[in-house]
Design a protein around this motif. Structure first.
Motif, PDB file in Angstrom:
ATOM      1  N   GLY A   8     -42.093  -2.331   1.991  1.00 50.52           N
ATOM      2  CA  GLY A   8     -41.971  -1.155   2.839  1.00 50.52           C
ATOM      3  C   GLY A   8     -40.930  -0.147   2.408  1.00 50.52           C
ATOM      4  O   GLY A   8     -40.833   0.930   3.013  1.00 50.52           O
ATOM      5  N   GLY A   9     -40.150  -0.466   1.393  1.00 52.76           N
ATOM      6  CA  GLY A   9     -39.162   0.482   0.912  1.00 52.76           C
ATOM      7  C   GLY A   9     -39.814   1.644   0.193  1.00 52.76           C
ATOM      8  O   GLY A   9     -41.012   1.639  -0.095  1.00 52.76           O
ATOM      9  N   ARG A  38     -28.019  -5.036   3.226  1.00 53.60           N
ATOM     10  CA  ARG A  38     -28.296  -4.061   2.185  1.00 53.60           C
ATOM     11  C   ARG A  38     -27.153  -4.028   1.180  1.00 53.60           C
ATOM     12  O   ARG A  38     -26.025  -4.389   1.485  1.00 53.60           O
ATOM     13  CB  ARG A  38     -28.522  -2.665   2.774  1.00 53.60           C
ATOM     14  N   GLN A  39     -27.476  -3.565  -0.019  1.00 50.22           N
ATOM     15  CA  GLN A  39     -26.476  -3.495  -1.068  1.00 50.22           C
ATOM     16  C   GLN A  39     -26.747  -2.277  -1.947  1.00 50.22           C
ATOM     17  O   GLN A  39     -27.816  -2.154  -2.536  1.00 50.22           O
ATOM     18  CB  GLN A  39     -26.476  -4.762  -1.918  1.00 50.22           C
ATOM     19  N   ALA A  40     -25.762  -1.408  -2.013  1.00 51.95           N
ATOM     20  CA  ALA A  40     -25.822  -0.245  -2.885  1.00 51.95           C
ATOM     21  C   ALA A  40     -25.175  -0.592  -4.223  1.00 51.95           C
ATOM     22  O   ALA A  40     -24.328  -1.485  -4.295  1.00 51.95           O
ATOM     23  CB  ALA A  40     -25.113   0.942  -2.245  1.00 51.95           C
ATOM     24  N   ASP A  90     -27.689   5.591   3.494  1.00 49.53           N
ATOM     25  CA  ASP A  90     -28.514   4.419   3.745  1.00 49.53           C
ATOM     26  C   ASP A  90     -29.204   3.920   2.476  1.00 49.53           C
ATOM     27  O   ASP A  90     -29.851   2.872   2.501  1.00 49.53           O
ATOM     28  CB  ASP A  90     -29.577   4.717   4.796  1.00 49.53           C
ATOM     29  N   THR A  91     -29.093   4.667   1.404  1.00 43.96           N
ATOM     30  CA  THR A  91     -29.711   4.286   0.141  1.00 43.96           C
ATOM     31  C   THR A  91     -29.139   2.962  -0.352  1.00 43.96           C
ATOM     32  O   THR A  91     -27.927   2.820  -0.515  1.00 43.96           O
ATOM     33  CB  THR A  91     -29.504   5.371  -0.916  1.00 43.96           C
ATOM     34  N   ALA A  92     -30.015   1.992  -0.577  1.00 43.63           N
ATOM     35  CA  ALA A  92     -29.592   0.662  -0.998  1.00 43.63           C
ATOM     36  C   ALA A  92     -30.827  -0.200  -1.211  1.00 43.63           C
ATOM     37  O   ALA A  92     -31.941   0.181  -0.850  1.00 43.63           O
ATOM     38  CB  ALA A  92     -28.696   0.012   0.063  1.00 43.63           C
ATOM     39  N   VAL A  93     -30.612  -1.376  -1.782  1.00 36.20           N
ATOM     40  CA  VAL A  93     -31.631  -2.407  -1.774  1.00 36.20           C
ATOM     41  C   VAL A  93     -31.460  -3.192  -0.480  1.00 36.20           C
ATOM     42  O   VAL A  93     -30.362  -3.657  -0.172  1.00 36.20           O
ATOM     43  CB  VAL A  93     -31.513  -3.345  -2.988  1.00 36.20           C
ATOM     44  N   GLN A 119     -36.251  -1.535  -2.343  1.00 30.84           N
ATOM     45  CA  GLN A 119     -35.404  -0.362  -2.530  1.00 30.84           C
ATOM     46  C   GLN A 119     -35.709   0.709  -1.497  1.00 30.84           C
ATOM     47  O   GLN A 119     -36.862   1.088  -1.296  1.00 30.84           O
ATOM     48  CB  GLN A 119     -35.607   0.220  -3.932  1.00 30.84           C
ATOM     49  N   VAL A 120     -34.657   1.211  -0.875  1.00 35.46           N
ATOM     50  CA  VAL A 120     -34.745   2.361   0.015  1.00 35.46           C
ATOM     51  C   VAL A 120     -33.888   3.464  -0.576  1.00 35.46           C
ATOM     52  O   VAL A 120     -32.695   3.269  -0.814  1.00 35.46           O
ATOM     53  CB  VAL A 120     -34.263   2.031   1.435  1.00 35.46           C
ATOM     54  N   THR A 121     -34.487   4.605  -0.824  1.00 31.15           N
ATOM     55  CA  THR A 121     -33.765   5.747  -1.362  1.00 31.15           C
ATOM     56  C   THR A 121     -33.959   6.933  -0.433  1.00 31.15           C
ATOM     57  O   THR A 121     -35.090   7.321  -0.146  1.00 31.15           O
ATOM     58  CB  THR A 121     -34.252   6.111  -2.769  1.00 31.15           C
ATOM     59  N   VAL A 122     -32.856   7.495   0.023  1.00 38.85           N
ATOM     60  CA  VAL A 122     -32.890   8.628   0.939  1.00 38.85           C
ATOM     61  C   VAL A 122     -32.314   9.837   0.215  1.00 38.85           C
ATOM     62  O   VAL A 122     -31.146   9.840  -0.172  1.00 38.85           O
ATOM     63  CB  VAL A 122     -32.098   8.353   2.220  1.00 38.85           C
ATOM     64  N   SER A 123     -33.123  10.853   0.037  1.00 38.84           N
ATOM     65  CA  SER A 123     -32.690  12.050  -0.660  1.00 38.84           C
ATOM     66  C   SER A 123     -32.111  13.057   0.315  1.00 38.84           C
ATOM     67  O   SER A 123     -32.502  13.124   1.484  1.00 38.84           O
ATOM     68  CB  SER A 123     -33.858  12.678  -1.423  1.00 38.84           C
ATOM     69  N   SER A 124     -31.180  13.866  -0.176  1.00 41.24           N
ATOM     70  CA  SER A 124     -30.544  14.872   0.652  1.00 41.24           C
ATOM     71  C   SER A 124     -31.307  16.178   0.612  1.00 41.24           C
ATOM     72  O   SER A 124     -32.223  16.369  -0.201  1.00 41.24           O
ATOM     73  CB  SER A 124     -29.103  15.089   0.208  1.00 41.24           C
TER      74      SER A 124
END
Length: 124
Positions: A8-9, A38-40, A90-93, A119-124
Motif C-alpha cells: 500500500g505504500g 517507520r524508519q527514514a 512522514d516519508t519513511a519505510v 515505502q511511503v514518500t510524501v512530496s512537498s
C-alpha cells in the motif's frame, strides 16, 4: 515461522492519504498485538501505532494522532494503517510488527516479528 507482508505504500503529495496493509501468516493472528513502525534513511526506527489483539484498543505516536487510524480484520489476518494529511516528514519505510502478547506498546523490543516494509514518500 511468522511472515508479515506490507503493501500500500507509494508516492503521494503533501496533504494526501494512503492506506497500508499488513497480511500475516504463521501465527494465530487474533491472539496478538500488532503495530506499525517507520524508519527514514539515517534515522532510528520509530513507533507509529499499535492495536491490541481484538482491535478494541489503539495507541498512536503523538505525531500521528488525528491523522492515522490503525485497524485489524482478524478474519483476514490483516492489519491496516490509514494515514491522512500526510507531510513530507512522514516519508519513511513503514514496517508491520507483531508482539508476543495480546497488547504491546511503543517499544521495538516488545515485538518479535517484522515485515520487510513498504515505502511511503510524501512530496512537498
Amino acid at each position: 515461522q511468522v511472515q508479515l507482508v506490507e503493501s500500500g505504500g507509494g508516492l503521494v503529495q503533501a496533504g494526501g492519504s494512503l492506506r497500508l496493509s499488513c497480511a500475516a501468516s504463521g501465527r494465530t493472528f487474533s491472539s496478538y498485538a500488532m503495530a506499525w513502525f517507520r524508519q527514514a534513511p539515517g534515522k532510528e526506527r520509530e513507533f507509529v501505532a499499535a492495536i491490541n489483539w481484538s482491535g478494541s484498543n489503539t495507541y498512536y505516536a503523538d505525531s500521528m494522532k488525528g491523522r492515522a487510524t490503525i485497524s485489524r480484520d482478524n478474519t483476514k489476518n490483516t492489519v491496516y494503517l490509514q494515514m491522512n494529511s500526510l507531510k513530507p516528514e512522514d516519508t519513511a519505510v513503514y514496517y508491520c510488527a507483531t508482539g508476543s502478547k495480546g497488547w504491546s506498546g511503543s517499544e521495538i523490543g516488545e515485538y518479535d516479528y517484522w515485515g520487510q516494509g513498504t515505502q511511503v514518500t510524501v512530496s512537498s
